[in-house]
Design a protein around this motif. Sequence first.
Motif, short mmCIF file in Angstrom:
data_model
loop_
_atom_site.label_atom_id
_atom_site.label_comp_id
_atom_site.label_asym_id
_atom_site.label_seq_id
_atom_site.Cartn_x
_atom_site.Cartn_y
_atom_site.Cartn_z
N ILE A 116 0.83 -1.21 0.00
CA ILE A 116 0.00 0.00 0.00
C ILE A 116 0.87 1.25 0.00
N ASP A 119 2.72 1.79 -3.39
CA ASP A 119 1.84 2.36 -4.41
C ASP A 119 1.57 3.84 -4.13
N PRO A 246 -6.71 -14.05 5.39
CA PRO A 246 -6.16 -13.52 4.14
C PRO A 246 -4.64 -13.72 4.02
N ARG A 250 -1.76 -16.34 1.26
CA ARG A 250 -0.63 -15.84 0.48
C ARG A 250 0.47 -16.89 0.40
N ALA A 291 -8.61 1.86 0.97
CA ALA A 291 -8.80 1.06 -0.25
C ALA A 291 -7.94 -0.19 -0.24
N GLY A 292 -6.68 -0.05 0.16
CA GLY A 292 -5.79 -1.20 0.19
C GLY A 292 -6.23 -2.26 1.19
N GLU A 294 -9.33 -2.63 2.27
CA GLU A 294 -10.59 -3.21 1.79
C GLU A 294 -10.32 -4.32 0.78
N ASP A 295 -9.32 -4.12 -0.06
CA ASP A 295 -8.94 -5.19 -0.98
C ASP A 295 -8.44 -6.41 -0.22
N TYR A 296 -7.72 -6.16 0.85
CA TYR A 296 -7.17 -7.25 1.66
C TYR A 296 -8.27 -8.02 2.38
N THR A 297 -9.23 -7.30 2.95
CA THR A 297 -10.28 -7.96 3.72
C THR A 297 -11.48 -8.38 2.89
N GLY A 298 -11.64 -7.73 1.72
CA GLY A 298 -12.82 -7.99 0.91
C GLY A 298 -14.02 -7.24 1.40
N ARG A 301 -16.76 -0.85 0.59
CA ARG A 301 -16.32 0.50 0.85
C ARG A 301 -17.51 1.39 1.21
#
Length: 304
Positions: A116, A119, A246, A250, A291-292, A294-298, A301
């Motif tokens: 995160i 980026d 999560p 990986r 945002a980062g 939220e992508d990680y946890t699903g 938003r």
Amino acid sequence: MASDIEWELYRAFLGVLREGSLSGSARALGVAQPTVGRHVAALEKALGLVLFTRSQTGLLPTEAAFALRPHAETMESTAAALERTASGLRGGAGSVAGTVRISVSEVVGVEVMPAIVADLAQRHPALKVELVLSNRVHDLLQREADIAVRMTAPRQEQLVARRIGAIELGLHAAPAYLARRGAPATLADLGNHALIGYDRPTPFVRQAAKALPGFTRDRFALRTDSDVAQLALIRAGAGIGVCQVPLAMRAPALVRVLPDAFAVRLDTWVTMHEDLRASPHCRIAFDALAAGLEDYTGGARSAP
């Protein structure tokens, strides 16, 4: 007692408290040792208090020093926050420049935040990020950090908060470990396995342990209070431990065991002081972090 005591005197006081000596404080602060000594003596005179006593091992804080410490640390946090705010204003209106201080747990800081932040740095090269990895909840009202990731909903009205989803915890093991020892079929089978867990219980650990009776310190073959170390031990095949789902997916992927018997979901929030809402660099960092994660946890938003 003087009412206009300079911040530099308190800075020297904190340096001696942390380092235990004038020389150590001087090295940490980047000033001469006699300067630190003069500042501490001046502070004691201004306050009318003895703050340190000499011993063979260095300078020992008095009860007065311990009583003053939290207030001096609040001053230190405020001074640092002032500089971070000023750094954002120097770029001009609408500029995404300056310094933002982000507090996250150590495992999220090591495993999730680097991508995160990388980026964010690529998109806004003038932005500087101070990443504080700690499981302690930093006080945003006292400006110990600008933005924080928390596993509990903030209750202070002065904070802006965005719920970014829930992180699920489960029991996991490396494939190599399960190949050697087999997978437990019931909770009772855990007694025949090497368990990885905490050394000293925290309020969060006590709460999570309610979901898994018997998962107590005396049952652990490997003990550490570092979440990062626990994760490394699980990945190395040392035993079975609790891991964020999560993260377990990986590479190298871990195998979840007894998912129906143990699952804890942690609501996760990104928070900051409402005074920073109008700060371009803090708002950009807040949105990128949300945002980062939220992508990680699903998680879904939602705007604060």
